[in-house]
Design a protein around this motif. Structure first.
Motif, PDB file in Angstrom:
ATOM      1  N   THR A 166      27.076  67.280  53.225  1.00  0.00           N
ATOM      2  CA  THR A 166      27.404  67.742  51.872  1.00  0.00           C
ATOM      3  C   THR A 166      26.311  68.644  51.328  1.00  0.00           C
ATOM      4  O   THR A 166      26.584  69.695  50.732  1.00  0.00           O
ATOM      5  CB  THR A 166      27.625  66.531  50.954  1.00  0.00           C
ATOM      6  N   SER A 167      25.067  68.257  51.542  1.00  0.00           N
ATOM      7  CA  SER A 167      23.958  69.096  51.081  1.00  0.00           C
ATOM      8  C   SER A 167      23.793  70.347  51.937  1.00  0.00           C
ATOM      9  O   SER A 167      23.391  71.407  51.442  1.00  0.00           O
ATOM     10  CB  SER A 167      22.660  68.287  51.098  1.00  0.00           C
ATOM     11  N   ALA A 168      24.128  70.269  53.240  1.00  0.00           N
ATOM     12  CA  ALA A 168      23.963  71.423  54.119  1.00  0.00           C
ATOM     13  C   ALA A 168      24.995  72.503  53.847  1.00  0.00           C
ATOM     14  O   ALA A 168      24.706  73.701  53.947  1.00  0.00           O
ATOM     15  CB  ALA A 168      24.033  70.981  55.578  1.00  0.00           C
ATOM     16  N   PHE A 169      26.218  72.103  53.486  1.00  0.00           N
ATOM     17  CA  PHE A 169      27.297  73.072  53.244  1.00  0.00           C
ATOM     18  C   PHE A 169      27.681  73.122  51.773  1.00  0.00           C
ATOM     19  O   PHE A 169      28.843  73.330  51.422  1.00  0.00           O
ATOM     20  CB  PHE A 169      28.526  72.707  54.091  1.00  0.00           C
ATOM     21  N   ALA A 170      26.712  72.926  50.915  1.00  0.00           N
ATOM     22  CA  ALA A 170      27.013  72.853  49.484  1.00  0.00           C
ATOM     23  C   ALA A 170      27.395  74.202  48.914  1.00  0.00           C
ATOM     24  O   ALA A 170      28.302  74.308  48.070  1.00  0.00           O
ATOM     25  CB  ALA A 170      25.812  72.271  48.727  1.00  0.00           C
ATOM     26  N   SER A 171      26.718  75.268  49.301  1.00  0.00           N
ATOM     27  CA  SER A 171      26.940  76.572  48.663  1.00  0.00           C
ATOM     28  C   SER A 171      27.192  77.634  49.716  1.00  0.00           C
ATOM     29  O   SER A 171      26.618  77.599  50.806  1.00  0.00           O
ATOM     30  CB  SER A 171      25.715  76.965  47.827  1.00  0.00           C
ATOM     31  N   GLY A 172      28.058  78.581  49.367  1.00  0.00           N
ATOM     32  CA  GLY A 172      28.291  79.743  50.193  1.00  0.00           C
ATOM     33  C   GLY A 172      29.151  79.453  51.411  1.00  0.00           C
ATOM     34  O   GLY A 172      29.274  78.308  51.848  1.00  0.00           O
ATOM     35  N   PRO A 173      29.756  80.489  51.995  1.00  0.00           N
ATOM     36  CA  PRO A 173      30.536  80.306  53.231  1.00  0.00           C
ATOM     37  C   PRO A 173      29.618  80.064  54.421  1.00  0.00           C
ATOM     38  O   PRO A 173      28.483  80.536  54.476  1.00  0.00           O
ATOM     39  CB  PRO A 173      31.299  81.631  53.363  1.00  0.00           C
ATOM     40  N   HIS A 174      30.143  79.330  55.384  1.00  0.00           N
ATOM     41  CA  HIS A 174      29.365  78.987  56.579  1.00  0.00           C
ATOM     42  C   HIS A 174      30.248  79.173  57.809  1.00  0.00           C
ATOM     43  O   HIS A 174      31.452  78.892  57.781  1.00  0.00           O
ATOM     44  CB  HIS A 174      28.873  77.533  56.522  1.00  0.00           C
ATOM     45  N   THR A 175      29.628  79.632  58.875  1.00  0.00           N
ATOM     46  CA  THR A 175      30.293  79.718  60.181  1.00  0.00           C
ATOM     47  C   THR A 175      29.700  78.629  61.070  1.00  0.00           C
ATOM     48  O   THR A 175      28.516  78.659  61.396  1.00  0.00           O
ATOM     49  CB  THR A 175      30.097  81.101  60.823  1.00  0.00           C
ATOM     50  N   VAL A 176      30.521  77.666  61.441  1.00  0.00           N
ATOM     51  CA  VAL A 176      30.069  76.490  62.182  1.00  0.00           C
ATOM     52  C   VAL A 176      30.657  76.531  63.582  1.00  0.00           C
ATOM     53  O   VAL A 176      31.870  76.706  63.762  1.00  0.00           O
ATOM     54  CB  VAL A 176      30.473  75.183  61.463  1.00  0.00           C
ATOM     55  N   LEU A 177      29.787  76.392  64.572  1.00  0.00           N
ATOM     56  CA  LEU A 177      30.198  76.271  65.971  1.00  0.00           C
ATOM     57  C   LEU A 177      30.106  74.800  66.363  1.00  0.00           C
ATOM     58  O   LEU A 177      29.020  74.228  66.377  1.00  0.00           O
ATOM     59  CB  LEU A 177      29.298  77.102  66.878  1.00  0.00           C
ATOM     60  N   LEU A 178      31.227  74.194  66.672  1.00  0.00           N
ATOM     61  CA  LEU A 178      31.259  72.780  67.051  1.00  0.00           C
ATOM     62  C   LEU A 178      31.490  72.681  68.556  1.00  0.00           C
ATOM     63  O   LEU A 178      32.597  72.912  69.053  1.00  0.00           O
ATOM     64  CB  LEU A 178      32.360  72.037  66.287  1.00  0.00           C
ATOM     65  N   PHE A 179      30.419  72.361  69.302  1.00  0.00           N
ATOM     66  CA  PHE A 179      30.523  72.124  70.740  1.00  0.00           C
ATOM     67  C   PHE A 179      30.862  70.640  70.939  1.00  0.00           C
ATOM     68  O   PHE A 179      29.993  69.773  70.813  1.00  0.00           O
ATOM     69  CB  PHE A 179      29.213  72.476  71.441  1.00  0.00           C
ATOM     70  N   LEU A 180      32.111  70.379  71.226  1.00  0.00           N
ATOM     71  CA  LEU A 180      32.609  69.002  71.288  1.00  0.00           C
ATOM     72  C   LEU A 180      32.869  68.641  72.743  1.00  0.00           C
ATOM     73  O   LEU A 180      33.820  69.117  73.359  1.00  0.00           O
ATOM     74  CB  LEU A 180      33.879  68.861  70.455  1.00  0.00           C
ATOM     75  N   GLN A 181      31.979  67.816  73.300  1.00  0.00           N
ATOM     76  CA  GLN A 181      32.112  67.385  74.698  1.00  0.00           C
ATOM     77  C   GLN A 181      32.964  66.127  74.772  1.00  0.00           C
ATOM     78  O   GLN A 181      32.942  65.293  73.868  1.00  0.00           O
ATOM     79  CB  GLN A 181      30.723  67.129  75.285  1.00  0.00           C
TER      80      GLN A 181
END
Length: 451
Positions: A68-83
């Protein structure tokens, strides 16, 4: 003097209190929870997070608060490497030891963590189900995940004015073709390609590497739940799933059971275990001479097992054979012959620990197959006739014969050594000693010689 006694007594009491606290924590009631590692790094910074203490398990609520604190403000591009599977043991075993990082299976991952502006490493994240992390990120970013790979990402246009959740699935070793280290090396290469593509596109990103489920389940039973005193160790009996039964007129007609029904559409694609799904048996038929078991799965795959019952005069009894196995997917069909290798007396069932179409083949692919599909059935058992035991299999005719090649090699070698021993013993028994000897005081022994 009195002050020193009071201070020493206080130190002793403090030590006892600490010991009691640790003892009660160690033996407190409760079971261990499944854990997966969670690695997160970013090219544009992350909020600070204190390193967890050794043995600490990060809860889902703690992760939710941090995201919640990491993605609180602004747009974000998240890469989820899901093994598919991941545990701390994978880093311990395959991460390179004694400073030998060239032997590590995570070279690109380690380089990304070192070069990132900030990173967060949670060795033990509480795992509840496989969709927990993707669902949490979807909630925090407000977008649905987009499944991509290293090749399609280079052609993808990323809108940095809005949040993006890019999902990259990574496989895990199944023990069939590749070793775990080889699979992890391939995954690490994919991570390196994806991060290189994002760098070429000049897109700021936040990357996460975690697992769908633990690769090794560590079960620790509380000491308080164990009985006191000596007791015999008893193995925990795992839950055995019921067999697949096709019923006609209220009676079982065909039965099949397998620990894994693995299929693969190519040598590079991961294995798919159809035994984890519940099939539909629409289209199955059986009578006294022919049986057809049709297993249709919601994932779009269909398996067909065709069996025939015949009388063989040489043996004077009826036998059944698994004539063919068909796999249908994506509008295509691949057939495999099994009649030469998979057979049993008609009143028996057939069992084999491994039934494959690519190694020690019991299922021979037809020459007309246009697809390189592969089958691998683990702990496979089937019966299409003579089900007289209700919902239980009849006596199993196993694919492993009484005399395996190893047994024959041992017997032949033993007989050869025995023959050499008997021949040597016979030669020793034929040796004759001299019954007359030369006396130096008497006349010399004359041995007549004749031409």
């Amino acid at each position: 003097m009195a002050g020193s006694r009071c201070s020493s007594r206080a130190r002793v009491m403090a030590f006892l209190a600490l010991f009691v606290t640790l003892f009660s924590t160690l033996f407190s009631t409760g079971n261990s929870v499944a854990q997966v590692p969670f690695l997160m790094w970013s090219s544009n910074g992350l909020p600070p997070l204190a390193s967890p203490a050794a043995g600490h398990i990060t809860s889902k609520d703690q992760l939710t608060a941090y995201l919640t604190s990491a993605f609180a403000s602004g747009p974000h591009t998240v890469l989820l490497f899901l093994q598919d599977k991941l545990s701390k043991d994978d880093f311990t075993v395959f991460g390179g030891v004694f400073g030998n990082k060239q032997d590590s299976a995570f070279q690109n991952l380690e380089a990304a963590l070192r070069s990132s502006s900030s990173s967060v490493m949670l060795p033990a994240l509480e795992w509840s189900d496989s969709s927990a992390v993707p669902a949490l990120l979807q909630e925090k970013l407000g977008v649905s995940p987009l499944l991509v790979d290293a090749d399609t990402l280079s052609h993808l246009s990323i809108n940095t004015s809005a949040s993006n959740l890019l999902l990259i699935n990574l496989s895990y070793c199944t023990g069939l073709d590749k070793s775990c280290k080889k699979v992890l090396l391939d995954n690490d290469e994919i991570i390196g390609k994806v991060l290189s593509t994002m760098k070429d596109k000049n897109v700021l990103y936040t990357a996460i590497y975690t697992g769908l489920q633990p690769s090794r389940v560590i079960s620790e039973t509380s000491m308080s739940t164990q009985p006191a005193g000596r007791s015999l160790l008893q193995a925990v009996v795992p839950d055995v799933k019921p067999p697949i039964i096709f019923i006609v007129s209220g009676n079982p007609c065909i039965m099949l059971w397998a620990q894994n029904l693995n299929i693969s559409l190519s040598e590079s694609t991961p294995w798919i275990d159809l035994a984890a799904e519940t099939p539909s048996m629409t289209g199955s038929i059986c009578n006294s001479s022919n049986s057809l078991l049709v297993l249709s799965y919601r994932s779009g795959y269909t398996l067909r097992f065709a069996m025939t019952r015949r009388f063989y005069p040489v043996s004077g009894r009826h036998w059944f054979t698994l004539d063919s196995v068909q796999l249908q997917a994506n509008g295509q069909t691949a057939s495999y012959k099994g009649s030469h290798n998979i057979y049993a007396p008609a009143e028996y069932s057939f069992h084999c620990q491994s039934v494959t179409s690519f190694r020690d083949t019991l299922l021979v692919p037809n020459k007309d197959n246009a697809t390189p599909w592969r089958l691998n059935f683990i702990d496979f058992q089937i019966q299409g006739f003579g089900l007289a035991n209700g919902t239980d299999f009849s006596y199993a005719s196993d694919c492993a014969g009484f005399f395996t090649p190893g047994i024959w090699m041992g017997l032949v070698t033993g007989l050869l050594l025995l023959l050499i021993f008997v021949y040597g013993l016979h030669m020793i028994m034929q040796l004759n000693t001299m019954d007359r000897f030369d006396d130096p005081k008497g006349p010399s022994i004359s041995v007549p010689q004749s031409d």
